[in-house]
Design an enzyme around this catalytic site. Structure first.
Site, PDB file in Angstrom:
ATOM      1  N   HIS A 129       0.865  -1.179   0.000  1.00 28.79           N
ATOM      2  CA  HIS A 129       0.000   0.000   0.000  1.00 28.79           C
ATOM      3  C   HIS A 129       0.905   1.234   0.000  1.00 28.79           C
ATOM      4  CE1 HIS A 129      -2.794   2.941   1.823  1.00 28.79           C
ATOM      5  NE2 HIS A 129      -3.781   2.136   1.468  1.00 28.79           N
ATOM      6  N   ASP A 206       3.057  -4.644   8.107  1.00 24.64           N
ATOM      7  CA  ASP A 206       1.840  -3.849   7.952  1.00 24.64           C
ATOM      8  C   ASP A 206       0.668  -4.816   8.103  1.00 24.64           C
ATOM      9  OD1 ASP A 206      -0.443  -2.691   6.939  1.00 24.64           O
ATOM     10  OD2 ASP A 206       0.540  -1.762   5.218  1.00 24.64           O
ATOM     11  N   GLN A 209      -4.526  -5.283   6.993  1.00 21.03           N
ATOM     12  CA  GLN A 209      -5.514  -6.219   6.438  1.00 21.03           C
ATOM     13  C   GLN A 209      -5.548  -7.550   7.183  1.00 21.03           C
ATOM     14  OE1 GLN A 209      -7.775  -5.364   4.376  1.00 21.03           O
ATOM     15  NE2 GLN A 209      -6.923  -3.408   3.739  1.00 21.03           N
ATOM     16  N   LYS A 232     -10.487  -0.802  10.498  1.00 20.07           N
ATOM     17  CA  LYS A 232     -10.626  -2.005   9.652  1.00 20.07           C
ATOM     18  C   LYS A 232     -10.970  -3.227  10.503  1.00 20.07           C
ATOM     19  CE  LYS A 232      -7.236  -0.382   6.271  1.00 20.07           C
ATOM     20  NZ  LYS A 232      -7.976   0.153   5.147  1.00 20.07           N
ATOM     21  N   CYS A 374      -4.750   2.374  -3.679  1.00 20.77           N
ATOM     22  CA  CYS A 374      -3.496   2.895  -3.092  1.00 20.77           C
ATOM     23  C   CYS A 374      -2.334   1.940  -3.317  1.00 20.77           C
ATOM     24  CB  CYS A 374      -3.644   3.198  -1.604  1.00 20.77           C
ATOM     25  SG  CYS A 374      -4.897   4.426  -1.251  1.00 20.77           S
TER      26      CYS A 374
HETATM   27  N1  7TS Z   1      -1.726  -0.759   4.701  1.00 23.68           N
HETATM   28  C1  7TS Z   1      -2.626  -1.553   4.106  1.00 23.68           C
HETATM   29  C2  7TS Z   1      -2.235  -2.948   3.700  1.00 23.68           C
HETATM   30  C3  7TS Z   1      -3.914  -1.069   3.866  1.00 23.68           C
HETATM   31  O1  7TS Z   1      -4.804  -1.866   3.272  1.00 23.68           O
HETATM   32  C4  7TS Z   1      -4.242   0.251   4.254  1.00 23.68           C
HETATM   33  C5  7TS Z   1      -5.579   0.847   3.948  1.00 23.68           C
HETATM   34  C6  7TS Z   1      -3.273   1.012   4.918  1.00 23.68           C
HETATM   35  C7  7TS Z   1      -2.025   0.479   5.111  1.00 23.68           C
HETATM   36  C8  7TS Z   1      -3.572   2.376   5.440  1.00 23.68           C
HETATM   37  O2  7TS Z   1      -4.449   2.303   6.510  1.00 23.68           O
HETATM   38  P1  7TS Z   1      -5.014   3.623   7.220  1.00 23.68           P
HETATM   39  O3  7TS Z   1      -6.046   3.124   8.153  1.00 23.68           O
HETATM   40  O4  7TS Z   1      -3.861   4.282   7.893  1.00 23.68           O
HETATM   41  O5  7TS Z   1      -5.593   4.471   6.112  1.00 23.68           O
HETATM   42  N2  7TS Z   1      -6.219   0.249   2.858  1.00 23.68           N
HETATM   43  C9  7TS Z   1      -7.283   0.696   2.172  1.00 23.68           C
HETATM   44  C10 7TS Z   1      -7.870  -0.035   1.150  1.00 23.68           C
HETATM   45  O6  7TS Z   1      -7.487  -1.126   0.782  1.00 23.68           O
HETATM   46  N3  7TS Z   1      -8.880   0.659   0.646  1.00 23.68           N
HETATM   47  O7  7TS Z   1      -8.965   1.795   1.293  1.00 23.68           O
HETATM   48  C11 7TS Z   1      -7.990   1.846   2.253  1.00 23.68           C
END
Ligand code: 7TS
Length: 416
Positions: A129, A206, A209, A232, A374
């Protein structure tokens, strides 16, 4: 066609805990298949936030009166819940941050300052990401270090032989996603961590997910840093977790300066607070932390093993159902996958743009994500500008997948 599978969880009972799942869009029942983006919230998360503002609101760690003490106890009890949730060795290894993005930026900035020098190397993978790419690029630019990228196979797995070739005495840190948000691939992080450690490098996982879908044990993985987002994992937005091994966090400089992270301040010199407070400057997202605690309680009451088993079954069902469509091309076909299916759909006159697919599905009440998710470098790897992405959670059902497939057939007829 769609008999509910006889595994671990009672999905209808569980759905009743999520008020939003009973809503309609354009007069049709909501079918929410964008869980990798953000997940829906169970009633107890919504209620605990309401309760907090009605009965507890005050600032944390800084009042000697009843309310503030209650809030401090509540916040620190969530820290212990998070510690147990990921099996960290110590409470002080749990830092509250805004989300995965902030957690990674904290490590890139602070560990970077502590340890990364000119000529050093940082390794990431081609499926990261942007949150797990850009902070490392920024660090490399600041320190004169080099970013190396592990390529991935056509099925969407990291090439472990190439990883071996990239590792060297120059490798300072490896940053890898536990589960790909675009492909659904579950990476062999335990192996990746072991090999990095053989070279003296530290590893950030990370877990954005992974946290909603599988049990996590940072000690069994031997991860040095692990990051995930509350929103999430059925909790509120704006709250997330950085786990770091105490010995590393102790050695690293603070990320933000301000209240709560200090021990003593004079104009000549400031000394810093102990862990975890050294990394928690300013007023935290108190209701977010309390909501996260309720979300983790909820997830654990369902049981992560039961969730993984249920979702695996649903993923197989959805994969088979989607593959029954002519013109379906699934991107990401690794044997080890969780909860995400990215695809391109063609009608008789060629491939249909994912945004068109998403718009037509929306009219049917079905929410999926279309775009680059992303992960622009990953889109380039597969030669597509965007994909359609269905991402599942524990409350999705086979019936919803059947409706999705029917709606996709309708899309195809509109584009034939
Ligand atoms: N890393 C992964 C693997 C992610 O899927 C996401 C967000 C992030 C980092 C960032 O997370 P945040 O909560 O700090 O924004 N992924 C997604 C997605 O897959 N669709 O929208 C956001």
């Amino acid at each position: 066609m769609s008999t509910t599978p006889a595994v671990g969880i009672n999905v209808q009972t569980l759905r009743a805990d999520f008020p939003i799942l009973a809503t309609t869009v354009y007069g049709k029942p909501l079918i929410y298949l964008d869980n990798a983006n953000t997940s829906q919230k169970p009633r107890r998360v919504i209620e605990v936030i309401d309760m907090y503002y009605r009965t507890m609101n005050s600032n944390v760690h800084r009042g000697n009166y009843f309310l503030s003490q209650q809030v401090t106890l509540a916040v620190e009890s969530v820290r212990r819940k998070v510690q147990k949730f990921i099996n960290a060795a110590e409470e002080r290894e749990i830092i509250f941050v805004r989300g995965t993005t902030e957690a990674i930026n904290l490590v890139a900035t602070s560990f970077g300052e502590y340890s990364v020098r000119e000529g050093d190397e940082i390794i990431i993978s081609a499926m990261e990401h942007h949150s797990n790419i850009v902070p490392w690029q920024m660090l490399c630019a600041r320190r004169g270090a080099t970013l190396r990228v592990i390529p991935i196979t056509d099925a969407g797995e990291v090439c472990l032989e190439d990883y071996e070739r990239l590792l060297s005495g120059r490798t300072k840190l490896v940053a890898i996603t536990h589960i790909s948000n675009t492909l659904g691939t579950i990476n062999p992080v335990q192996h990746i961590i072991r090999r990095a450690h053989d070279y003296g490098a530290v590893v950030l996982v990370d877990g954005a997910q992974a946290a909603p879908h599988m049990a996590i044990d940072v000690q069994a993985l031997d991860a040095d840093f692990y990051a995930f987002s509350g929103h999430k994992v059925f909790g509120p937005t704006g709250i997330g977790v950085l786990y770091g091994k105490a010995r590393l966090l102790e050695a690293m400089p603070p990320y933000h300066g301000g209240g709560a992270m200090i021990d003593s301040v004079t104009f000549e010199k400031t000394t810093y607070n102990v862990l975890p407070f050294k990394f928690e400057a300013g007023t935290p997202h108190v209701e977010g932390i309390i909501g996260l605690g309720a979300a983790l309680d909820y997830v654990q009451s369902v049981g992560l093993d039961a969730i993984s088993e249920y979702e695996h079954d649903l993923l197989c069902y959805a994969t088979d159902a989607l593959q029954s469509l002519d013109g379906m091309r699934i991107i990401g076909t690794a044997p080890e996958k969780a909860s995400v299916i990215s695809f391109m759909l063609a009608g008789s006159s060629g491939e249909i743009h994912p945004h068109d697919v998403g718009t037509i599905l929306d009219n049917e009440g079905i929410a999926i994500r279309t775009g680059h998710h992303c992960t622009q470098p990953l889109m380039r790897r597969f030669g597509v500008p965007a994909t359609c992405r269905v991402s599942l959670a524990m409350y999705n059902t086979r019936e919803e997948i059947d409706m999705l497939v029917r709606a996709l057939r309708k899309v195809q007829t509109l584009f034939s």
